[in-house]
Design a protein around this motif. Structure first.
Motif, PDB file in Angstrom:
ATOM      1  N   VAL A  44       0.861  -1.224  -0.141  1.00  0.00           N
ATOM      2  CA  VAL A  44      -0.101   0.135  -0.190  1.00  0.00           C
ATOM      3  C   VAL A  44       0.735   1.363  -0.032  1.00  0.00           C
ATOM      4  O   VAL A  44       1.755   1.458   0.899  1.00  0.00           O
ATOM      5  N   LEU A  45       0.672   2.327  -0.833  1.00  0.00           N
ATOM      6  CA  LEU A  45       1.164   3.371  -0.847  1.00  0.00           C
ATOM      7  C   LEU A  45       0.026   4.477  -0.421  1.00  0.00           C
ATOM      8  O   LEU A  45      -0.867   4.590  -1.007  1.00  0.00           O
ATOM      9  N   ASP A  46       0.645   5.050   0.629  1.00  0.00           N
ATOM     10  CA  ASP A  46      -0.427   6.252   1.213  1.00  0.00           C
ATOM     11  C   ASP A  46       0.124   7.314   0.815  1.00  0.00           C
ATOM     12  O   ASP A  46       1.005   8.071   1.156  1.00  0.00           O
ATOM     13  N   PHE A  47      -0.396   7.901  -0.333  1.00  0.00           N
ATOM     14  CA  PHE A  47      -0.203   8.957  -1.161  1.00  0.00           C
ATOM     15  C   PHE A  47      -0.965  10.344  -0.723  1.00  0.00           C
ATOM     16  O   PHE A  47      -1.850  10.227  -0.634  1.00  0.00           O
ATOM     17  N   PHE A  69       3.902   8.468   1.407  1.00  0.00           N
ATOM     18  CA  PHE A  69       4.604   9.463   0.603  1.00  0.00           C
ATOM     19  C   PHE A  69       3.716  10.701   0.494  1.00  0.00           C
ATOM     20  O   PHE A  69       2.586  10.919   0.506  1.00  0.00           O
ATOM     21  N   ASP A  70       4.478  11.893   0.526  1.00  0.00           N
ATOM     22  CA  ASP A  70       3.848  13.069   0.493  1.00  0.00           C
ATOM     23  C   ASP A  70       5.039  14.105  -0.463  1.00  0.00           C
ATOM     24  O   ASP A  70       6.151  14.068  -0.053  1.00  0.00           O
ATOM     25  N   LEU A  71       4.193  14.919  -1.364  1.00  0.00           N
ATOM     26  CA  LEU A  71       5.249  16.006  -1.767  1.00  0.00           C
ATOM     27  C   LEU A  71       5.791  16.936  -0.871  1.00  0.00           C
ATOM     28  O   LEU A  71       6.908  17.623  -0.969  1.00  0.00           O
ATOM     29  N   LYS A  72       5.108  17.371   0.030  1.00  0.00           N
ATOM     30  CA  LYS A  72       5.334  18.448   1.017  1.00  0.00           C
ATOM     31  C   LYS A  72       4.675  18.020   2.408  1.00  0.00           C
ATOM     32  O   LYS A  72       3.242  17.886   2.399  1.00  0.00           O
ATOM     33  N   PRO A  82       7.560   7.946  10.209  1.00  0.00           N
ATOM     34  CA  PRO A  82       7.916   8.747   9.044  1.00  0.00           C
ATOM     35  C   PRO A  82       7.535   8.605   7.659  1.00  0.00           C
ATOM     36  O   PRO A  82       7.062   7.671   7.105  1.00  0.00           O
ATOM     37  N   THR A  83       7.399   9.870   7.061  1.00  0.00           N
ATOM     38  CA  THR A  83       6.641  10.060   5.769  1.00  0.00           C
ATOM     39  C   THR A  83       8.011  10.570   4.590  1.00  0.00           C
ATOM     40  O   THR A  83       8.646  11.314   5.099  1.00  0.00           O
ATOM     41  N   THR A  84       7.951   9.838   3.601  1.00  0.00           N
ATOM     42  CA  THR A  84       9.156  10.093   2.700  1.00  0.00           C
ATOM     43  C   THR A  84       8.623  11.282   1.556  1.00  0.00           C
ATOM     44  O   THR A  84       7.217  11.170   1.146  1.00  0.00           O
ATOM     45  N   THR A  85       9.493  12.182   1.325  1.00  0.00           N
ATOM     46  CA  THR A  85       9.236  13.249  -0.060  1.00  0.00           C
ATOM     47  C   THR A  85      10.191  12.774  -1.103  1.00  0.00           C
ATOM     48  O   THR A  85      10.116  13.507  -1.913  1.00  0.00           O
ATOM     49  N   ASP A  86      10.647  11.519  -0.972  1.00  0.00           N
ATOM     50  CA  ASP A  86      11.508  11.238  -1.861  1.00  0.00           C
ATOM     51  C   ASP A  86      10.724  10.384  -3.210  1.00  0.00           C
ATOM     52  O   ASP A  86      10.241   9.220  -2.970  1.00  0.00           O
ATOM     53  N   THR A  87      10.958  10.965  -4.319  1.00  0.00           N
ATOM     54  CA  THR A  87      10.106  10.369  -5.359  1.00  0.00           C
ATOM     55  C   THR A  87      10.491   9.293  -5.840  1.00  0.00           C
ATOM     56  O   THR A  87       9.976   8.617  -6.631  1.00  0.00           O
ATOM     57  N   VAL A  97      -2.799   2.266  -3.950  1.00  0.00           N
ATOM     58  CA  VAL A  97      -2.441   3.492  -3.703  1.00  0.00           C
ATOM     59  C   VAL A  97      -3.644   4.164  -3.108  1.00  0.00           C
ATOM     60  O   VAL A  97      -4.821   4.273  -3.824  1.00  0.00           O
ATOM     61  N   MET A  98      -3.593   4.666  -1.902  1.00  0.00           N
ATOM     62  CA  MET A  98      -4.681   5.167  -1.354  1.00  0.00           C
ATOM     63  C   MET A  98      -4.445   6.805  -1.134  1.00  0.00           C
ATOM     64  O   MET A  98      -3.114   7.306  -1.163  1.00  0.00           O
ATOM     65  N   ALA A  99      -5.443   7.563  -1.208  1.00  0.00           N
ATOM     66  CA  ALA A  99      -5.446   9.051  -1.285  1.00  0.00           C
ATOM     67  C   ALA A  99      -6.463   9.612  -0.533  1.00  0.00           C
ATOM     68  O   ALA A  99      -7.692   9.983  -1.129  1.00  0.00           O
ATOM     69  N   GLY A 100      -6.415   9.844   0.856  1.00  0.00           N
ATOM     70  CA  GLY A 100      -7.340  10.495   1.538  1.00  0.00           C
ATOM     71  C   GLY A 100      -7.404  11.967   1.628  1.00  0.00           C
ATOM     72  O   GLY A 100      -6.251  12.465   1.943  1.00  0.00           O
ATOM     73  N   ASN A 101      -8.259  12.852   1.163  1.00  0.00           N
ATOM     74  CA  ASN A 101      -8.260  14.102   1.059  1.00  0.00           C
ATOM     75  C   ASN A 101      -7.071  14.784   0.256  1.00  0.00           C
ATOM     76  O   ASN A 101      -6.359  15.428   0.964  1.00  0.00           O
ATOM     77  N   VAL A 102      -6.845  13.990  -1.117  1.00  0.00           N
ATOM     78  CA  VAL A 102      -5.724  14.391  -2.028  1.00  0.00           C
ATOM     79  C   VAL A 102      -6.459  15.094  -3.014  1.00  0.00           C
ATOM     80  O   VAL A 102      -5.937  16.331  -3.414  1.00  0.00           O
ATOM     81  N   LEU A 103      -7.180  14.362  -3.627  1.00  0.00           N
ATOM     82  CA  LEU A 103      -7.599  15.051  -4.981  1.00  0.00           C
ATOM     83  C   LEU A 103      -8.468  16.312  -4.744  1.00  0.00           C
ATOM     84  O   LEU A 103      -8.247  17.048  -5.661  1.00  0.00           O
ATOM     85  N   ASN A 104      -8.918  16.564  -3.806  1.00  0.00           N
ATOM     86  CA  ASN A 104      -9.850  17.714  -3.703  1.00  0.00           C
ATOM     87  C   ASN A 104      -9.071  18.876  -3.240  1.00  0.00           C
ATOM     88  O   ASN A 104      -9.569  20.064  -3.272  1.00  0.00           O
TER      89      ASN A 104
END
Length: 146
Positions: A44-47, A69-72, A82-87, A97-104
């Protein structure tokens, strides 16, 4: 057939309308859906993981292969895990790939399209994106809260 979004599951949302922020101690509908509908052996990727509270909850619930993972990473007190910002994290392929409260919170068509492209490319063949699209907050000027 339209994609089944986590919001269709009628589970509790974690957005606090008073402060216009996500409650950091809660798990979003997306996290709840993953907890109840995804095999614990899945990768699982927590995007858009932020401080990683959902990643931590999944790990505590027996998921062995969860990456935050998060861009910021938002500024505030501490991270749940720990959350990585490493692409480079996105070069791997995940079952979910899960994305909670990302697309909005994408602010333009281009940004939303790029986010969906990156999420799709991170999927293993046959993998699934599990995402929500809450009514608030919305940053895209063409998509208003109802």
């Amino acid at each position: 057939m339209r994609p089944r979004l986590a919001r269709d599951l009628q589970m509790r949302d974690t957005h606090d309308a008073r402060t216009k922020t996500a409650r950091p101690w809660a798990v979003t509908r997306v996290g709840t859906h993953v907890l109840t509908e995804v095999d614990k052996s899945a990768s699982v990727l927590d995007f858009g993981a932020g401080h990683g509270i959902q990643t931590l909850r999944l790990r505590e619930s027996g998921f062995r292969d969860v990456t935050a993972f998060d861009l910021k990473i938002p500024d505030s007190a501490g991270e749940a895990c720990p959350t990585t910002t490493d692409t480079v994290t996105l070069e791997r392929r995940y079952d979910v790939v899960m994305a909670g409260n990302v697309l909005n919170v994408q602010s333009s068509d281009d940004e939303l399209g790029e986010t969906l492209r990156v999420m799709t490319e991170a999927l293993s063949p046959g993998g699934k994106i599990i995402a929500n699209f809450p009514t608030t907050p919305r940053k895209h000027p063409g998509i208003q809260s109802s």
